[in-house]
Structure formats: structure tokens, C-alpha cells
Design a protein around this motif. Structure first.
Motif, PDB file in Angstrom:
ATOM      1  N   THR A 337       0.861  -1.155   0.135  1.00 17.20           N
ATOM      2  CA  THR A 337      -0.170  -0.511   0.256  1.00 17.20           C
ATOM      3  C   THR A 337       1.259   0.921  -0.237  1.00 17.20           C
ATOM      4  OG1 THR A 337       0.390   0.305   2.791  1.00 17.20           O
ATOM      5  CG2 THR A 337      -1.843  -1.014   1.511  1.00 17.20           C
ATOM      6  N   THR A 338       1.017   2.480   0.024  1.00 14.87           N
ATOM      7  CA  THR A 338       0.843   3.690   0.224  1.00 14.87           C
ATOM      8  C   THR A 338       0.681   4.065   1.548  1.00 14.87           C
ATOM      9  OG1 THR A 338      -1.057   4.357  -0.529  1.00 14.87           O
ATOM     10  CG2 THR A 338       0.357   4.434  -2.328  1.00 14.87           C
ATOM     11  N   LEU A 339       0.781   3.362   2.596  1.00 10.58           N
ATOM     12  CA  LEU A 339       0.258   4.461   4.153  1.00 10.58           C
ATOM     13  C   LEU A 339       1.658   4.119   4.375  1.00 10.58           C
ATOM     14  CD1 LEU A 339      -2.457   1.469   5.479  1.00 10.58           C
ATOM     15  CD2 LEU A 339      -2.886   4.149   4.436  1.00 10.58           C
ATOM     16  N   ASP A 340       1.654   5.527   4.882  1.00 11.83           N
ATOM     17  CA  ASP A 340       2.986   5.581   6.100  1.00 11.83           C
ATOM     18  C   ASP A 340       2.751   5.271   6.924  1.00 11.83           C
ATOM     19  OD1 ASP A 340       4.433   7.197   7.893  1.00 11.83           O
ATOM     20  OD2 ASP A 340       5.639   7.626   6.293  1.00 11.83           O
ATOM     21  N   THR A 341       3.847   3.651   7.807  1.00  9.16           N
ATOM     22  CA  THR A 341       2.919   3.441   9.210  1.00  9.16           C
ATOM     23  C   THR A 341       3.597   4.293  10.164  1.00  9.16           C
ATOM     24  OG1 THR A 341       3.663   1.284   8.707  1.00  9.16           O
ATOM     25  CG2 THR A 341       3.947   2.049  11.221  1.00  9.16           C
ATOM     26  N   ALA A 342       4.057   5.269  10.126  1.00  4.80           N
ATOM     27  CA  ALA A 342       4.580   6.564  11.537  1.00  4.80           C
ATOM     28  C   ALA A 342       3.039   7.558  11.614  1.00  4.80           C
ATOM     29  CB  ALA A 342       6.114   7.062  11.467  1.00  4.80           C
ATOM     30  N   MET A 343       3.051   8.066  10.220  1.00  2.71           N
ATOM     31  CA  MET A 343       1.850   9.269  10.234  1.00  2.71           C
ATOM     32  C   MET A 343       0.783   8.588  10.502  1.00  2.71           C
ATOM     33  SD  MET A 343       1.159  11.603   6.627  1.00  2.71           S
ATOM     34  CE  MET A 343       2.964  11.831   6.532  1.00  2.71           C
ATOM     35  N   GLN A 344       0.422   6.760   9.899  1.00  5.52           N
ATOM     36  CA  GLN A 344      -0.941   6.667  10.661  1.00  5.52           C
ATOM     37  C   GLN A 344      -1.202   6.247  11.954  1.00  5.52           C
ATOM     38  OE1 GLN A 344      -3.110   5.411   8.195  1.00  5.52           O
ATOM     39  NE2 GLN A 344      -4.258   4.337  10.408  1.00  5.52           N
ATOM     40  N   LYS A 345       0.218   5.871  12.610  1.00  6.00           N
ATOM     41  CA  LYS A 345       0.056   6.501  14.030  1.00  6.00           C
ATOM     42  C   LYS A 345      -0.266   7.557  14.562  1.00  6.00           C
ATOM     43  CE  LYS A 345       2.904   1.896  14.793  1.00  6.00           C
ATOM     44  NZ  LYS A 345       4.492   1.854  15.203  1.00  6.00           N
ATOM     45  N   SER A 346       0.400   8.708  14.099  1.00  2.00           N
ATOM     46  CA  SER A 346      -0.160  10.073  14.289  1.00  2.00           C
ATOM     47  C   SER A 346      -1.334  10.022  14.124  1.00  2.00           C
ATOM     48  CB  SER A 346       1.131  10.835  13.466  1.00  2.00           C
ATOM     49  OG  SER A 346       2.206  10.620  13.941  1.00  2.00           O
ATOM     50  N   ALA A 347      -2.002   9.846  12.943  1.00  2.32           N
ATOM     51  CA  ALA A 347      -2.778  10.275  12.825  1.00  2.32           C
ATOM     52  C   ALA A 347      -4.005   9.358  13.812  1.00  2.32           C
ATOM     53  CB  ALA A 347      -3.629   9.610  11.654  1.00  2.32           C
ATOM     54  N   GLU A 348      -4.151   8.441  14.250  1.00  3.13           N
ATOM     55  CA  GLU A 348      -4.996   7.776  15.492  1.00  3.13           C
ATOM     56  C   GLU A 348      -4.622   8.463  17.019  1.00  3.13           C
ATOM     57  OE1 GLU A 348      -4.516   3.660  14.941  1.00  3.13           O
ATOM     58  OE2 GLU A 348      -4.818   3.222  13.211  1.00  3.13           O
ATOM     59  N   ALA A 349      -3.075   8.835  16.839  1.00  2.84           N
ATOM     60  CA  ALA A 349      -3.681   9.298  18.848  1.00  2.84           C
ATOM     61  C   ALA A 349      -4.179  10.752  18.088  1.00  2.84           C
ATOM     62  CB  ALA A 349      -1.828   9.442  18.040  1.00  2.84           C
ATOM     63  N   ALA A 350      -4.024  11.415  17.070  1.00  2.49           N
ATOM     64  CA  ALA A 350      -4.731  12.605  17.314  1.00  2.49           C
ATOM     65  C   ALA A 350      -5.772  12.140  17.571  1.00  2.49           C
ATOM     66  CB  ALA A 350      -4.365  13.387  16.320  1.00  2.49           C
ATOM     67  N   LEU A 351      -6.405  11.922  16.631  1.00  2.00           N
ATOM     68  CA  LEU A 351      -8.027  11.269  16.716  1.00  2.00           C
ATOM     69  C   LEU A 351      -8.506  11.047  17.909  1.00  2.00           C
ATOM     70  CD1 LEU A 351      -9.031   9.924  12.927  1.00  2.00           C
ATOM     71  CD2 LEU A 351      -9.463  12.819  14.329  1.00  2.00           C
ATOM     72  N   ALA A 352      -7.487   9.637  18.817  1.00  2.00           N
ATOM     73  CA  ALA A 352      -7.785   9.540  20.649  1.00  2.00           C
ATOM     74  C   ALA A 352      -8.297  10.799  20.972  1.00  2.00           C
ATOM     75  CB  ALA A 352      -6.708   8.805  20.951  1.00  2.00           C
ATOM     76  N   THR A 353      -7.712  11.808  20.918  1.00  2.00           N
ATOM     77  CA  THR A 353      -8.020  13.415  22.015  1.00  2.00           C
ATOM     78  C   THR A 353      -9.485  13.772  22.060  1.00  2.00           C
ATOM     79  OG1 THR A 353      -7.044  14.660  20.336  1.00  2.00           O
ATOM     80  CG2 THR A 353      -5.175  13.542  21.586  1.00  2.00           C
ATOM     81  N   SER A 354     -10.158  12.992  20.479  1.00  2.00           N
ATOM     82  CA  SER A 354     -11.484  13.297  20.056  1.00  2.00           C
ATOM     83  C   SER A 354     -12.411  12.934  21.284  1.00  2.00           C
ATOM     84  CB  SER A 354     -11.915  13.668  19.159  1.00  2.00           C
ATOM     85  OG  SER A 354     -13.153  13.578  18.811  1.00  2.00           O
ATOM     86  N   LYS A 355     -13.170  13.703  21.578  1.00  2.00           N
ATOM     87  CA  LYS A 355     -14.767  12.670  22.148  1.00  2.00           C
ATOM     88  C   LYS A 355     -15.680  12.552  21.647  1.00  2.00           C
ATOM     89  CE  LYS A 355     -13.883  15.100  26.786  1.00  2.00           C
ATOM     90  NZ  LYS A 355     -13.703  15.677  27.952  1.00  2.00           N
ATOM     91  N   LEU A 356     -15.925  13.442  20.764  1.00  2.00           N
ATOM     92  CA  LEU A 356     -16.744  12.942  18.835  1.00  2.00           C
ATOM     93  C   LEU A 356     -15.801  12.011  18.058  1.00  2.00           C
ATOM     94  CD1 LEU A 356     -17.724  16.957  19.546  1.00  2.00           C
ATOM     95  CD2 LEU A 356     -18.694  14.312  20.264  1.00  2.00           C
ATOM     96  N   PRO A 357     -17.413  11.716  17.334  1.00  2.00           N
ATOM     97  CA  PRO A 357     -16.733  10.173  15.966  1.00  2.00           C
ATOM     98  C   PRO A 357     -16.046  11.425  14.961  1.00  2.00           C
ATOM     99  CG  PRO A 357     -18.877  10.078  16.602  1.00  2.00           C
ATOM    100  CD  PRO A 357     -18.396  11.330  17.842  1.00  2.00           C
ATOM    101  N   ALA A 358     -14.449  11.182  14.899  1.00  2.00           N
ATOM    102  CA  ALA A 358     -13.514  12.266  13.665  1.00  2.00           C
ATOM    103  C   ALA A 358     -13.271  11.016  12.883  1.00  2.00           C
ATOM    104  CB  ALA A 358     -12.826  13.028  14.609  1.00  2.00           C
TER     105      ALA A 358
END
Length: 633
Positions: A337-358
Motif C-alpha cells: 500500500t501507500t500507507l506511511d506507518t508512522a503517519m498512520q499512528k500519528s493520525a490515530e493518536a491525534a483522533l484519540a484526543t477527540s470525544k466525538l466521532p472523527a
């Protein structure tokens, strides 16, 4: 002399006819026996085919033999042993008759062994005449040569290791990891407390599991859920000793954690009717197969093909007499795939700070390659980032600005920012945080996200102005990705009110977070690019003609100044970021709620975030993006 001669001649004729019947099969009587025996052998072949068809019964084939009950069971047992899904049985040539009551004919048999492949052999059917009727001799050799009365066939199936899904650098995103299949014993062994524990700790419907267990045959393992081995170890003290709980070990292709890129990589479960069909002819109903995401889309490539053997075994000693069929399996092939592992982890960590679906999507602007796509704050199989259909709100002013610049306006064109504006009876207003400031440039209207300023220019655009402008950014086309993704739509407005709404990303305008990230990428790169998740599978290249140079220059300035002095100031201090905020209204349950957006780019990375029910782009989506951008350069 005549009489004697006549008798001698008659005897000669009888001898000749007898020789013809017993050896050559010629003559009228021989043809009758061939036809009669051939007819019953053909009937038998047809009945065999029906017996081994799905839900087929062996009774009709057995009834054509001289020992119906014994042969029907023998035929059915062989079908069960081979796990044949279908079979073709074709008589070869004409029957050969040794006398008036015994004829043989070869049968070419081709069986589809479910989950393995095609097995071919030749057996011999012997037709015997009893009275006026022809019957097939009830011999195991009729089914397979060498079966006789007691021998049997035994099949073994071997699955190759499932191949991995890889990131853009070839790093494995999935691997075959230990799992535990947790279930219960059939019948009434498990107690209400057991089923309550399944519901409480494993999110399994205990009532449905109980019903399945009671309906299952005695002695059967009724599977409920497959979990990682480490998860079971944590649950073992609580559930391991409950009555009726059973477990089986195994492996499954899984990402490093249960949440990592779940909606992209997909999930695996025991095959259902639908997923078994997708898995292809060599899959088995007992296999773990892809059910969603890339695991589903590339099931056959990742799984490879199973191998198998069939052996003829002695009915008394159970020892192998010989191997009668062997097929090598082929290893699965990885999916890069074209996925960047580090960037995917960063995206998931950023969304984990949300209290709403994002959801958050990041793409490489110059190629359209998808670097990360995450949904949070908790993992879900549904990929909102690709499939969500949302009003894009003010992020769509990127497209509106391009349309107005294309009509002859410039960044310096004065647009009035009023509290409200009325278009043929419909009143539009600005988001709550913006006070009307009167006359100002288009750049200021963009930076401050003034709805009324942009709507005031709706008469400058032709009816299809917004639709055509959206197409310049790739909006409205089928994305044709390896997994389902929505490219957005901007229908021709039915009237001026609909056109005005489309200018602020409302009304009938919809897009996914992926589509909006590609809008931002178009500004960054200058040309809309087709999204790519799996190189070589997803079409790459330009999705539209390059934007006019003046339009690109203006939009880049607009988006950069929105960060330095506009509604996206929350991103300031994170490098040369350019962005656009958005707040979209929708009615849910009779109430007006808002979704918060922010889209932009930095370097060659473009991105978009949506927060369902968020207050505004700057207050809700912005902090998530700030966290994301701070994690990489």
C-alpha cells in the motif's frame, strides 16, 4: 441330405451368433445388451452427479445397484471424505460385454474437492443382468479403483501462510499472529452465567450463542469469537473455568494492535456465504477470510491457494496404501500500500484526543497517494474517512473561490460581509463566531470564512459554475479505489437558492474526508490527482486539467493567510501550514447540529479532518490537526 445340410447350416448360424454375443458384441443380440447396459450405466452416472451435488442424496444412485442400501452409504461416505462440491461422471466409449449378463464401461470422474481443487480418476462400472433388469454391481471400485469393500479415501488440506499487507516502505502492517477461538460446548453444558460472561467481556450476544449451542449436534464446538492470544490470557482467570467454555488455538492475519488502521486493513472472520463467495473456489467454509477492507478486497491474493492430498487407506489397519491425489499449495502474495506507518499512528493518536466521532486523511499532494486514513476516537470497521458523505461546509470555499476567480474576480475583489443575506426568500447567515465587517476583499472573506460575502456573488456564476469548478478538484468522479470510497458530488442546482447553498458547501453538496483532502492537495500541487491506496491496482495520475496558475497562486495565499491571520490560527507555529476551516450544519433527529472541518497542506502532505457534532473547525477540528502536524516534520 438337404435336411442334414440344413441342420448343419442352422447349427453354424447359432454358433456364429453365440460367438458374436460373447466376444465381439456384434449382431442384433449384442447391440441390445450394449444398449441396455449402457443405458443403466448412464442413469447411474447421472444419479451419481446428483448425489454429490450440494444437498444431494445417494438413494437414487443406490437404487440402480444390486445392493442399494450398502452402496448408497458407500457413495455418501466417499463424498463426505473427499468433501466434493460437485462431480462430473462421463461414461467412456461403449460397454464391453463378456456374456449376455455382464458388461463393463469405464467412467471418467472429475470431482471438485471443496477448498482444494479438481481431482480426476477413471473407475469401472459393471452392469449385471438379473432376470429382465440390469443393475450396477455394488462395488467400491465403481466409485474409485481399489476401494473394494473396506478400503476408504482420506483427504488432508494444507493452507499456506497468509501474506502480509505492507506499507509504502515494505514494512508489514499485518502478520500471522496467535489467536484463540472462544466458544462453548453444544447442548446445555454452559450455564446462564457463562453466556452472561460472553456478553459482558467479549461483546457476544449471549442469548444467540445459547440458542446456537442448544441447536448444535452433540459433542460439537460452537465458536463464538476469535480474539488475540494475549486477550484470552487476560480473560482466562475470569472465563476459563466457567461451565461449557471451550477454546481452540490458531493464527490469524492481524495488525500489531486491534485498533491500528482497522477500517483500512479490514477484519477476518470465519467465512460466511457472502465472504466465501468472494474468497474463491479454493476457500472452505471453515477458513478465516477477509470480511472488510483490504483483507476482503485482496482475499485471494493474500490467501494463496491451499494444497492437499488424498490417500487410499486400508480399511482394517488404517494404513496408507498409496497417495492417489496430490496438489501443491501456492503462497499468497503481499499487497503493498501507500500507507506511511508512522503517519498512520500519528493520525490515530491525534483522533484519540477527540470525544466525538472523527476522521483524518492525509495524502501526498503530488501523487494522490494515501499516507494515512484514521477513524476515532475508538476503532471501527466502518471507514468514515473514505465512505462518509458529509456537507463539506466552508472548506468548500476553496472550490467557490476558484469558481469566482475563473469568472474574472481576483483576490482583491470587494465582497460585502453582512450578518445575513436573502436569496429568493431563503435567509443565509454566518457562523456564530463571525461578526459582519462590511466591505472586504475576497481574501479577507476566505480568511474569516464569511458565508454572506461569497453568496453575494452567486449571480456571477453560470448554473453549472460550481459543478464545473468542483470537477477541477476531482469532486464528482468515481474514485475507483481498491476499497469503497466516495468522491463527492455537486449536482446542478435546481434554483438560485440551491446554487447559493452550494457556494458554502451546504445543500446538495457532499464529500468524504478523503475527497476534501484531495481538494487541499489540488491547491498544493496545482493539479487534482487520483487517489491511490494500492499502487498498480488503483489508477494513478491526474484527475483533471491543471488549475490556472493565477487561481493556484491566489488559493495558496488564501489558505496560508487563513493560518497566519484567519480562522485557522490554531495551526500557527507548525511550519508553513496552509488551511481552511469549515462548519457544516445538518438536521439530525429534528435538531440542527454542526460538523467541524479543517483541510490544508504542509509541504507535500495534504490533509482533512472532520469531527461529527463539533462546534467549529477552528475550535474542534483544529486542535486535532495541530496534534497530528506536531508529530512529524
Amino acid at each position: 441330405m438337404k435336411r442334414t445340410t440344413a441342420i448343419v447350416c442352422l447349427s453354424s448360424l447359432l454358433i456364429t451368433a453365440g460367438c458374436s454375443d460373447s466376444k465381439s458384441g456384434g449382431g442384433k443380440s449384442g447391440n441390445d445388451e450394449q444398449k441396455a447396459s449402457g443405458a443403466v450405466i448412464q442413469q447411474f452416472a447421472d444419479a451419481w452427479v446428483k448425489a454429490w451435488a450440494p444437498d444431494g442424496k445417494p438413494d437414487a444412485a443406490g437404487a440402480l445397484t444390486d445392493n442399494p442400501t450398502v452402496f448408497a452409504k458407500r457413495l455418501d461416505d466417499t463424498d463426505t471424505a473427499l468433501v466434493a462440491s460437485t462431480v462430473t461422471v462421463t461414461p467412456q466409449g461403449d460397454p464391453k460385454c463378456s456374456d449376455a449378463s455382464n458388461c463393463t464401461q469405464e467412467l471418467a470422474v472429475e470431482a471438485q474437492l471443496r477448498g482444494i481443487g479438481t481431482m480426476k480418476w477413471t473407475s469401472t462400472a459393471t452392469a449385471v443382468k438379473t432376470g429382465d433388469a440390469w443393475k450396477i454391481k455394488a462395488s467400491g471400485d465403481t466409485i474409485y479403483p481399489g476401494l473394494g469393500d473396506t478400503n476408504y479415501l482420506k483427504r488432508v488440506r494444507a493452507l499456506p501462510a497468509r501474506a502480509s499487507i505492507l506499507d509504502r516502505n515494505g514494512v508489514a502492517l499485518t502478520a500471522n499472529r496467535p489467536v484463540v477461538i472462544v466458544g462453548v460446548a453444544s447442548g446445555a453444558t454452559a450455564t446462564p452465567a457463562t453466556y452472561a460472561a460472553f456478553t459482558k467481556y467479549l461483546d457476544v450476544d449471549g442469548a444467540k450463542l445459547a440458542a446456537r449451542a442448544k441447536a448444535a449436534p452433540a459433542g460439537q464446538f460452537v465458536d463464538a469469537i476469535t480474539i488475540r492470544a494475549e486477550e484470552w490470557e487476560a480473560l482466562r482467570p475470569t472465563m476459563g473455568k466457567l461451565p461449557g467454555v471451550l477454546t481452540m488455538g490458531g493464527t490469524q492475519s492481524l495488525p500489531p494492535t486491534a485498533s491500528f488502521a482497522k477500517s483500512l486493513l479490514g477484519t477476518m472472520k470465519t467465512a460466511t456465504a457472502d465472504t466465501l463467495k468472494n474468497a474463491g473456489p479454493t476457500a472452505s467454509a471453515q477458513d478465516q477470510v477477509g470480511t472488510t477492507g483490504l483483507q476482503y478486497a485482496f482475499q485471494q491474493q493474500l490467501a494463496g491457494t491451499p494444497g492437499g492430498t488424498v490417500t487410499l487407506r486400508d480399511g482394517k489397519t488404517k494404513l496408507t496404501i498409496k497417495t492417489v491425489f496430490s496438489q501443491k499449495g501456492t503462497a499468497g502474495k503481499p499487497v503493498k500500500t501507500t500507507l506511511d506507518t508512522a503517519m498512520q499512528k500519528s493520525a490515530e493518536a491525534a483522533l484519540a484526543t477527540s470525544k466525538l466521532p472523527a476522521s483524518l486523511v492525509a495524502v501526498q499532494a503530488s501523487t494522490g497517494q494515501i499516507l494515512a486514513a484514521a477513524n476515532g476516537p475508538t476503532p471501527a470497521s466502518y471507514n468514515r474517512a473514505f465512505q462518509g458523505r458529509y456537507a463539506p461546509g466552508s472548506t468548500f470555499k476553496i472550490v467557490t473561490s476558484a469558481a469566482l476567480i475563473g469568472s474574472g474576480e481576483t483576490a482583491a475583489t470587494v465582497l460585502p460581509c453582512t450578518n445575513t443575506i436573502n436569496v429568493f426568500g431563503k435567509t443565509f447567515k454566518n457562523y456564530d463566531g463571525l461578526a459582519a465587517y462590511g466591505a472586504g476583499t475576497m481574501q479577507k472573506a476566505f480568511n474569516e470564512s464569511c458565508n454572506t460575502a461569497f453568496i453575494s456573488q452567486h449571480a456571477r456564476l453560470p448554473k453549472d459554475g460550481m459543478t464545473k469548478a468542483a470537477a477541477m478538484f476531482g469532486i464528482g468522479r468515481d474514485l475507483n479505489l481498491s476499497i469503497n470510497a466516495y468522491g463527492g458530488q455537486v449536482p446542478l442546482p435546481k434554483d438560485d437558492v440551491a446554487e447559493a447553498a452550494s457556494m458554502i458547501g451546504q445543500g446538495t453538496v457532499t464529500a468524504s474526508p478523503l475527497a476534501i483532502s484531495l481538494v487541499a492537495a489540488t491547491v498544493d500541487h496545482g493539479t487534482a490527482m487520483k487517489p491511490v491506496l494500492v499502487p498498480g491496482k488503483d489508477a494513478a495520475g491526474a484527475a483533471a486539467s491543471p488549475l490556472p496558475a493565477a487561481t493556484v497562486a491566489a488559493l495558496r495565499t488564501f489558505m496560508r493567510t487563513t493560518v497566519t491571520s484567519g480562522t485557522a490560527k490554531v495551526l500557527a507555529g507548525n511550519g508553513a501550514v496552509a488551511a481552511k476551516t469549515g462548519t457544516a450544519e445538518l438536521v439530525s433527529g429534528g435538531k440542527v447540529i454542526t460538523n467541524a472541518w479543517m483541510a490544508g497542506y504542509r509541504g507535500d502532505v495534504a490533509f482533512a479532518v472532520i469531527v461529527e457534532g463539533g462546534e467549529s473547525g477552528s475550535h474542534t477540528a483544529g486542535p486535532i490537526l495541530k496534534t497530528f502536524l506536531s508529530s512529524f516534520k
